[in-house]
Motif scaffolding. Structure first.
Motif, PDB file in Angstrom:
ATOM      1  N   LEU A 262       9.213  34.769  14.230  1.00 41.23           N
ATOM      2  CA  LEU A 262       9.364  33.515  14.960  1.00 41.23           C
ATOM      3  C   LEU A 262      10.775  33.462  15.498  1.00 41.23           C
ATOM      4  O   LEU A 262      11.738  33.703  14.754  1.00 41.23           O
ATOM      5  CB  LEU A 262       9.108  32.343  14.006  1.00 41.23           C
ATOM      6  N   GLY A 263      10.913  33.175  16.808  1.00 42.81           N
ATOM      7  CA  GLY A 263      12.197  33.312  17.458  1.00 42.81           C
ATOM      8  C   GLY A 263      12.932  32.015  17.721  1.00 42.81           C
ATOM      9  O   GLY A 263      12.465  30.904  17.426  1.00 42.81           O
ATOM     10  N   ILE A 264      14.077  32.168  18.335  1.00 46.95           N
ATOM     11  CA  ILE A 264      15.032  31.069  18.457  1.00 46.95           C
ATOM     12  C   ILE A 264      14.547  29.971  19.402  1.00 46.95           C
ATOM     13  O   ILE A 264      14.980  28.817  19.301  1.00 46.95           O
ATOM     14  CB  ILE A 264      16.399  31.628  18.889  1.00 46.95           C
ATOM     15  N   MET A 265      13.629  30.285  20.329  1.00 47.62           N
ATOM     16  CA  MET A 265      13.135  29.257  21.228  1.00 47.62           C
ATOM     17  C   MET A 265      12.291  28.209  20.503  1.00 47.62           C
ATOM     18  O   MET A 265      12.082  27.107  21.019  1.00 47.62           O
ATOM     19  CB  MET A 265      12.332  29.882  22.362  1.00 47.62           C
ATOM     20  N   VAL A 266      11.797  28.538  19.303  1.00 45.68           N
ATOM     21  CA  VAL A 266      11.150  27.537  18.452  1.00 45.68           C
ATOM     22  C   VAL A 266      12.194  26.836  17.591  1.00 45.68           C
ATOM     23  O   VAL A 266      12.255  25.602  17.530  1.00 45.68           O
ATOM     24  CB  VAL A 266      10.061  28.164  17.562  1.00 45.68           C
ATOM     25  N   TYR A 267      13.062  27.610  16.950  1.00 46.29           N
ATOM     26  CA  TYR A 267      14.050  27.011  16.051  1.00 46.29           C
ATOM     27  C   TYR A 267      15.000  26.064  16.769  1.00 46.29           C
ATOM     28  O   TYR A 267      15.458  25.072  16.179  1.00 46.29           O
ATOM     29  CB  TYR A 267      14.863  28.109  15.350  1.00 46.29           C
ATOM     30  N   ARG A 268      15.312  26.349  18.040  1.00 50.04           N
ATOM     31  CA  ARG A 268      16.294  25.506  18.736  1.00 50.04           C
ATOM     32  C   ARG A 268      15.752  24.098  18.995  1.00 50.04           C
ATOM     33  O   ARG A 268      16.505  23.225  19.432  1.00 50.04           O
ATOM     34  CB  ARG A 268      16.717  26.161  20.045  1.00 50.04           C
ATOM     35  N   ARG A 269      14.494  23.852  18.729  1.00 52.10           N
ATOM     36  CA  ARG A 269      13.939  22.497  18.832  1.00 52.10           C
ATOM     37  C   ARG A 269      14.260  21.648  17.605  1.00 52.10           C
ATOM     38  O   ARG A 269      13.895  20.471  17.541  1.00 52.10           O
ATOM     39  CB  ARG A 269      12.427  22.574  19.048  1.00 52.10           C
ATOM     40  N   PHE A 270      14.948  22.261  16.642  1.00 58.26           N
ATOM     41  CA  PHE A 270      15.317  21.598  15.391  1.00 58.26           C
ATOM     42  C   PHE A 270      16.818  21.744  15.141  1.00 58.26           C
ATOM     43  O   PHE A 270      17.478  22.607  15.710  1.00 58.26           O
ATOM     44  CB  PHE A 270      14.611  22.256  14.198  1.00 58.26           C
ATOM     45  N   ARG A 271      17.321  20.901  14.242  1.00 54.66           N
ATOM     46  CA  ARG A 271      18.530  21.246  13.511  1.00 54.66           C
ATOM     47  C   ARG A 271      18.050  22.076  12.331  1.00 54.66           C
ATOM     48  O   ARG A 271      17.187  21.637  11.561  1.00 54.66           O
ATOM     49  CB  ARG A 271      19.252  19.983  13.037  1.00 54.66           C
ATOM     50  N   VAL A 272      18.568  23.292  12.200  1.00 52.89           N
ATOM     51  CA  VAL A 272      18.076  24.256  11.220  1.00 52.89           C
ATOM     52  C   VAL A 272      19.117  24.452  10.127  1.00 52.89           C
ATOM     53  O   VAL A 272      20.276  24.777  10.412  1.00 52.89           O
ATOM     54  CB  VAL A 272      17.769  25.612  11.891  1.00 52.89           C
ATOM     55  N   MET A 273      18.698  24.258   8.865  1.00 53.86           N
ATOM     56  CA  MET A 273      19.590  24.481   7.723  1.00 53.86           C
ATOM     57  C   MET A 273      18.951  25.514   6.804  1.00 53.86           C
ATOM     58  O   MET A 273      17.895  25.263   6.213  1.00 53.86           O
ATOM     59  CB  MET A 273      19.818  23.165   6.977  1.00 53.86           C
ATOM     60  N   THR A 274      19.570  26.699   6.718  1.00 55.93           N
ATOM     61  CA  THR A 274      19.033  27.760   5.868  1.00 55.93           C
ATOM     62  C   THR A 274      19.697  27.706   4.500  1.00 55.93           C
ATOM     63  O   THR A 274      20.921  27.666   4.398  1.00 55.93           O
ATOM     64  CB  THR A 274      19.271  29.143   6.488  1.00 55.93           C
ATOM     65  N   ASP A 275      18.880  27.715   3.459  1.00 59.23           N
ATOM     66  CA  ASP A 275      19.380  27.728   2.078  1.00 59.23           C
ATOM     67  C   ASP A 275      18.766  28.945   1.376  1.00 59.23           C
ATOM     68  O   ASP A 275      17.823  28.833   0.607  1.00 59.23           O
ATOM     69  CB  ASP A 275      18.988  26.425   1.372  1.00 59.23           C
ATOM     70  N   TYR A 276      19.309  30.123   1.693  1.00 64.99           N
ATOM     71  CA  TYR A 276      18.793  31.347   1.080  1.00 64.99           C
ATOM     72  C   TYR A 276      18.919  31.341  -0.441  1.00 64.99           C
ATOM     73  O   TYR A 276      18.017  31.831  -1.124  1.00 64.99           O
ATOM     74  CB  TYR A 276      19.533  32.566   1.653  1.00 64.99           C
TER      75      TYR A 276
ATOM     76  N   ASN B  48      14.712  17.810  16.960  1.00 67.59           N
ATOM     77  CA  ASN B  48      15.670  17.242  17.911  1.00 67.59           C
ATOM     78  C   ASN B  48      15.127  15.946  18.497  1.00 67.59           C
ATOM     79  O   ASN B  48      13.918  15.784  18.683  1.00 67.59           O
ATOM     80  CB  ASN B  48      15.934  18.227  19.053  1.00 67.59           C
ATOM     81  N   ALA B  49      16.038  15.037  18.809  1.00 71.68           N
ATOM     82  CA  ALA B  49      15.637  13.741  19.368  1.00 71.68           C
ATOM     83  C   ALA B  49      15.077  13.883  20.779  1.00 71.68           C
ATOM     84  O   ALA B  49      14.225  13.102  21.207  1.00 71.68           O
ATOM     85  CB  ALA B  49      16.827  12.787  19.361  1.00 71.68           C
ATOM     86  N   THR B  50      15.535  14.895  21.517  1.00 66.46           N
ATOM     87  CA  THR B  50      15.059  15.088  22.892  1.00 66.46           C
ATOM     88  C   THR B  50      14.609  16.539  23.071  1.00 66.46           C
ATOM     89  O   THR B  50      15.156  17.459  22.450  1.00 66.46           O
ATOM     90  CB  THR B  50      16.161  14.779  23.920  1.00 66.46           C
ATOM     91  N   GLY B  51      13.608  16.730  23.919  1.00 66.27           N
ATOM     92  CA  GLY B  51      13.164  18.071  24.266  1.00 66.27           C
ATOM     93  C   GLY B  51      12.282  18.764  23.254  1.00 66.27           C
ATOM     94  O   GLY B  51      11.906  19.919  23.446  1.00 66.27           O
ATOM     95  N   PHE B  52      11.935  18.057  22.179  1.00 63.28           N
ATOM     96  CA  PHE B  52      11.180  18.717  21.102  1.00 63.28           C
ATOM     97  C   PHE B  52       9.825  19.212  21.596  1.00 63.28           C
ATOM     98  O   PHE B  52       9.385  20.306  21.233  1.00 63.28           O
ATOM     99  CB  PHE B  52      11.006  17.752  19.928  1.00 63.28           C
ATOM    100  N   ASP B  53       9.141  18.420  22.406  1.00 65.76           N
ATOM    101  CA  ASP B  53       7.797  18.777  22.873  1.00 65.76           C
ATOM    102  C   ASP B  53       7.792  19.314  24.304  1.00 65.76           C
ATOM    103  O   ASP B  53       6.729  19.410  24.917  1.00 65.76           O
ATOM    104  CB  ASP B  53       6.871  17.550  22.788  1.00 65.76           C
TER     105      ASP B  53
END
Length: 281
Positions: A164-178, A188-193
């Motif tokens: 799954l690539g960045i064009m999906v993730y960029r619709r969110f604020r992403v926090m990775t907790d490995y 995101n508040a805008t552009g999500f859909d």
């Protein structure tokens, strides 16, 4: 001690059109919470023992897999599968042959071709649109998807169904907790859909100086219908010359215009050729 790997990324830089002096690697992700706010173009790093996710954040399991991490998705009406968590994939979705071959995806979708590139080099790949992709409880429609060629190790395998690539993730604020095998997501508040950006020209190009050399003309595309050939060189788009800053400028998005848009392209001999954009896969 963090590991440093030296790679020749000059070929990748040509394909993506911008310098890549450093890749932020796995050691950082393994030790810290990495907080990427795509909406604000900001990145922050947190101590995993003290980090608390924002209220209302979606929590997705990050499953360890051969030194990488995977996340669960559902492709159209298929079963839930694991795909690589891959911030290095600049598209929405890549599906490995271990999934697309048994599901016979080329037969059930309109397909074409594109050029993709990364650390493993540049490859011609099949491209199609997935009608629905479900991730973290959210369903996205008309997702441009690359089917990776079988046997190329860096973009294929059977330990996951794809990545799954960045064009999906960029619709969110992403926090990775490995350290805790978790991913937190805030839409995101805008552009999500918003519809996914896609090429509607059929020309895969690479910038060489002040020109764009055609690497591939996609089957069934407007460019093929208009007679474009591999090796053609574009020197201007709608009268705007290809400059040093082309890759980071708005001009570089001309291929992603709305269907029905007519673009005037100047070629190396000074002739102008019109190309009408169309959704072809």
């Amino acid at each position: 001690v963090p590991t440093a790997v030296v790679l020749d990324l000059s070929g990748v830089e040509k394909l993506v059109g911008r310098p890549m002096p450093v890749i932020l690697g796995a050691d950082v992700f393994k030790q810290l919470v990495v907080d990427i706010d795509f909406g604000r173009h900001a990145i922050a790093f947190h101590d995993p023992s003290a980090f608390r996710a924002p209220a209302g954040a979606d929590t997705v399991p990050l499953s360890p897999s051969a030194g990488n991490r995977t996340v669960p998705v559902r492709i159209e009406n298929g079963p839930q599968v694991q795909v690589d968590f891959d911030l290095g994939n600049d598209g929405p979705l890549m599906v490995f042959s271990s999934y697309w071959q048994p599901h016979d995806m080329p037969r059930t979708h309109t397909v074409s071709s594109t050029m993709t590139g990364g650390v493993g080099g540049a490859h011609e790949t099949t491209v199609l649109s997935v009608k629905q992709l479900t991730f973290a409880g959210h369903t996205f429609a008309d997702v441009p998807t690359v089917l990776s060629p079988p046997g190329i190790q860096v973009v294929d395998g059977d330990r996951s169904a794809g990545n799954l690539g960045i064009m999906v993730y960029r619709r969110f604020r992403v926090m990775t907790d490995y350290p805790h095998d978790r991913l937190y997501l805030v839409p995101n508040a805008t552009g999500f859909d918003a519809p996914f950006a896609r090429d509607r020209s059929g020309l895969s190009v690479v910038q060489e100086g002040h020109g764009l050399r055609v690497l591939l003309v996609a089957p069934g595309s407007p460019a093929q219908a208009a007679g474009w050939k591999v090796g053609d060189v574009i020197t201007a788009v709608n009268g705007h010359p290809i400059g040093d800053d082309y890759a980071t400028s708005e001009l570089s998005k001309w291929k992603e215009g709305a269907a029905g848009t007519t673009v005037t392209l100047t070629v190396a001999n000074g002739a102008q050729r019109k190309l009408t954009l169309r959704t072809y896969y």
